[in-house]
Design an enzyme around this catalytic site. Structure first.
Site, PDB file in Angstrom:
ATOM      1  N   ASP A   1       0.061  -2.299  28.671  1.00  0.00           N
ATOM      2  CA  ASP A   1       0.217  -0.928  29.190  1.00  0.00           C
ATOM      3  C   ASP A   1       0.489  -0.938  30.698  1.00  0.00           C
ATOM      4  O   ASP A   1      -0.365  -1.369  31.463  1.00  0.00           O
ATOM      5  CB  ASP A   1      -1.081  -0.129  28.949  1.00  0.00           C
TER       6      ASP A   1
ATOM      7  N   TYR B   1       9.412  -4.227  19.147  1.00  0.00           N
ATOM      8  CA  TYR B   1       9.988  -2.893  18.926  1.00  0.00           C
ATOM      9  C   TYR B   1      11.035  -2.577  19.997  1.00  0.00           C
ATOM     10  O   TYR B   1      12.175  -2.204  19.685  1.00  0.00           O
ATOM     11  CB  TYR B   1       8.866  -1.837  18.932  1.00  0.00           C
TER      12      TYR B   1
ATOM     13  N   ILE C   1     -10.365   5.929  25.801  1.00  0.00           N
ATOM     14  CA  ILE C   1      -9.366   5.905  26.876  1.00  0.00           C
ATOM     15  C   ILE C   1      -9.221   4.454  27.327  1.00  0.00           C
ATOM     16  O   ILE C   1     -10.187   3.834  27.787  1.00  0.00           O
ATOM     17  CB  ILE C   1      -9.785   6.825  28.041  1.00  0.00           C
TER      18      ILE C   1
ATOM     19  N   ASN D   1      14.651   8.108   3.863  1.00  0.00           N
ATOM     20  CA  ASN D   1      14.003   7.461   2.711  1.00  0.00           C
ATOM     21  C   ASN D   1      12.601   8.024   2.462  1.00  0.00           C
ATOM     22  O   ASN D   1      11.905   7.576   1.556  1.00  0.00           O
ATOM     23  CB  ASN D   1      13.943   5.932   2.889  1.00  0.00           C
TER      24      ASN D   1
ATOM     25  N   ILE E   1      10.752  13.690  15.282  1.00  0.00           N
ATOM     26  CA  ILE E   1      11.819  14.102  16.214  1.00  0.00           C
ATOM     27  C   ILE E   1      13.029  14.584  15.424  1.00  0.00           C
ATOM     28  O   ILE E   1      13.640  15.609  15.752  1.00  0.00           O
ATOM     29  CB  ILE E   1      12.191  12.952  17.187  1.00  0.00           C
TER      30      ILE E   1
ATOM     31  N   ARG F   1       1.864   8.766  32.258  1.00  0.00           N
ATOM     32  CA  ARG F   1       3.082   8.709  31.448  1.00  0.00           C
ATOM     33  C   ARG F   1       3.900   9.969  31.659  1.00  0.00           C
ATOM     34  O   ARG F   1       3.398  10.997  32.117  1.00  0.00           O
ATOM     35  CB  ARG F   1       2.740   8.608  29.947  1.00  0.00           C
TER      36      ARG F   1
HETATM   37  N1  UDP Z   1      -4.071   6.012  25.160  1.00  0.00           N
HETATM   38  C1  UDP Z   1      -5.456   6.035  25.209  1.00  0.00           C
HETATM   39  N2  UDP Z   1      -6.152   6.140  24.031  1.00  0.00           N
HETATM   40  C2  UDP Z   1      -5.526   6.207  22.812  1.00  0.00           C
HETATM   41  C3  UDP Z   1      -4.106   6.196  22.774  1.00  0.00           C
HETATM   42  C4  UDP Z   1      -3.409   6.098  23.967  1.00  0.00           C
HETATM   43  O1  UDP Z   1      -6.058   5.958  26.278  1.00  0.00           O
HETATM   44  O2  UDP Z   1      -6.215   6.270  21.787  1.00  0.00           O
HETATM   45  C5  UDP Z   1      -3.310   5.914  26.418  1.00  0.00           C
HETATM   46  C6  UDP Z   1      -2.444   4.680  26.514  1.00  0.00           C
HETATM   47  O3  UDP Z   1      -3.165   3.620  27.074  1.00  0.00           O
HETATM   48  C7  UDP Z   1      -1.317   5.168  27.429  1.00  0.00           C
HETATM   49  C8  UDP Z   1      -1.204   6.652  27.109  1.00  0.00           C
HETATM   50  O4  UDP Z   1      -2.427   7.010  26.457  1.00  0.00           O
HETATM   51  O5  UDP Z   1      -1.692   5.031  28.771  1.00  0.00           O
HETATM   52  C9  UDP Z   1      -0.050   6.982  26.184  1.00  0.00           C
HETATM   53  O6  UDP Z   1      -0.115   6.102  25.088  1.00  0.00           O
HETATM   54  P1  UDP Z   1       0.815   6.255  23.817  1.00  0.00           P
HETATM   55  O7  UDP Z   1       0.427   5.172  22.854  1.00  0.00           O
HETATM   56  O8  UDP Z   1       0.764   7.656  23.336  1.00  0.00           O
HETATM   57  O9  UDP Z   1       2.285   6.019  24.375  1.00  0.00           O
HETATM   58  P2  UDP Z   1       2.930   4.780  25.167  1.00  0.00           P
HETATM   59  O10 UDP Z   1       3.084   5.235  26.577  1.00  0.00           O
HETATM   60  O11 UDP Z   1       2.047   3.600  25.021  1.00  0.00           O
HETATM   61  O12 UDP Z   1       4.241   4.620  24.511  1.00  0.00           O
END
Ligand code: UDP
Length: 325
Positions: free
Chosen positions: A288, A144, A210, A36, A16, A224
């Site tokens: 999640d 985090y 998934i 860094n 970013i 999302r």
């Molecule tokens: N996700 C997935 N498979 C992966 C990585 C992510 O199905 O290998 C899904 C995850 O469960 C979420 C979405 O993709 O619903 C976005 O995940 P990410 O980790 O990118 O961002 P988050 O929303 O968790 O910050």
């Protein structure tokens, strides 16, 4: 002609950060990057920006740099892997909390008054209502998210106690790359959905897992709010301008307000690449939420900002461009 405003971008070699630096240079700011290079990449650095190699843990160096004087600091240097923050909270406390406090103290010691801080949707925790606005309770579910929420509170105290102002930008899911192909640093060992999809498309990974197909969403997969990194970058420019114009602090969501499911992302990436994405359904990932979508009316009102990228295939194309060349 008025002098260029001086901006210190901490973490300016990251994903970013490099897009923010690009936008700052395009808008005629004088930019210094402090990084860094732990996850930042040399190919993300712009020759028109000054570069200072250093760690935010290094109080002396932080003070030396800050003493040069800046109109605004943009702070994006952080550890950001949610899973790792739960197994190694000490690292996240040291980097994200102590490191940021070093920055804030160097600022107040050196008379640097304004900061734009990278915060996150993770401060909200499990959504209690949708779309999430900035009044939503802050109850992070990961260490985090806690580190970011904690710094927001420290900044709020400093803004009351000192001549100090902040804009905390709570990012939702950042995706995409500069459409002109000028930023090409790919994250190593990515944890997020779209970079993982790209690794499957390029053959680096066999298949996509998934996480869950039994959520209460139209296709059963999680939804999302994916926002293009160049839209994030323009919001930083607007935040810098706002802080320079008015000494007022804000907390602001950066989102599109639109949700996309994991399966929709997969299909959009298939359309863009013209390739099939092998995937299998795996168990839900712990913590999640089914749906995360955020209200961006504060950003529209205070920053006079709106996301320009609205089409998911167009967004994914900017990422796919890196694989094609
Ligand atoms: N996700 C997935 N498979 C992966 C990585 C992510 O199905 O290998 C899904 C995850 O469960 C979420 C979405 O993709 O619903 C976005 O995940 P990410 O980790 O990118 O961002 P988050 O929303 O968790 O910050």
């Amino acid at each position: 002609m008025s002098e260029k405003k001086k901006i210190l971008v901490i973490g300016g070699a990251g994903y970013i950060g490099s897009h923010v630096v690009k936008a700052l240079l395009a808008n005629n700011f004088a930019v210094t990057v402090y990084d860094n290079m732990s996850t930042g990449q040399p190919c993300n650095l712009f020759t028109d920006a000054n570069f200072v190699g250093g760690d935010i843990a290094d109080e002396k160096k932080m003070h030396e740099v800050m003493a040069k004087g800046f109109d605004v600091v943009i702070h994006l240097a952080a550890k950001k892997a949610v899973g790792e923050s739960m197994t190694n909270p000490q690292l996240y406390a040291k980097n994200n909390i102590s490191g940021t406090i070093n920055i804030l103290n160097a600022m107040t010691d050196c008379g640097v008054k304004n900061i734009v801080f990278s915060s996150t949707a993770a401060v909200y925790g499990m959504p209690k209502y949708l779309p999430i606005d900035e009044q939503h309770p802050v109850e992070p579910m990961s260490f985090y998210g806690f580190t970011k929420a904690e710094i927001e509170r420290v900044m709020d105290w400093y803004s009351k106690l000192k001549d100090f102002h902040y804009i905390a930008l709570r990012y939702f899911n950042a995706v995409g790359y500069a459409a002109d192909g000028s930023i090409r640093g790919k994250e190593k060992n990515p944890q997020n959905l779209l970079p993982i999809i790209m690794e499957v498309l390029s053959g680096k990974r066999k298949e996509l897992q998934i996480f869950g197909n039994d959520y209460d969403t139209p296709d059963g997969t999680c939804i999302r709010d994916y926002i293009h990194v160049e839209d994030l970058a323009t919001a930083h420019i607007a935040a810098v301008n706002e802080l320079c114009a008015r000494p007022v602090s804000h907390i602001i969501n950066l989102s599109t307000g639109k949700g996309t499911s994991v399966l929709e992302m997969v299909h959009a990436a298939e359309n863009v690449s013209g390739k099939k994405i092998p995937f299998k359904f795996a168990p839900r990932r712990s913590g999640d939420p089914a749906i995360v979508v955020a209200d961006n009316s504060t950003a529209r009102k205070i920053l006079h900002w709106a996301p320009q990228y609205t089409d998911m295939e167009q967004i994914i194309q900017t990422t796919w461009n890196l694989e094609e060349k």
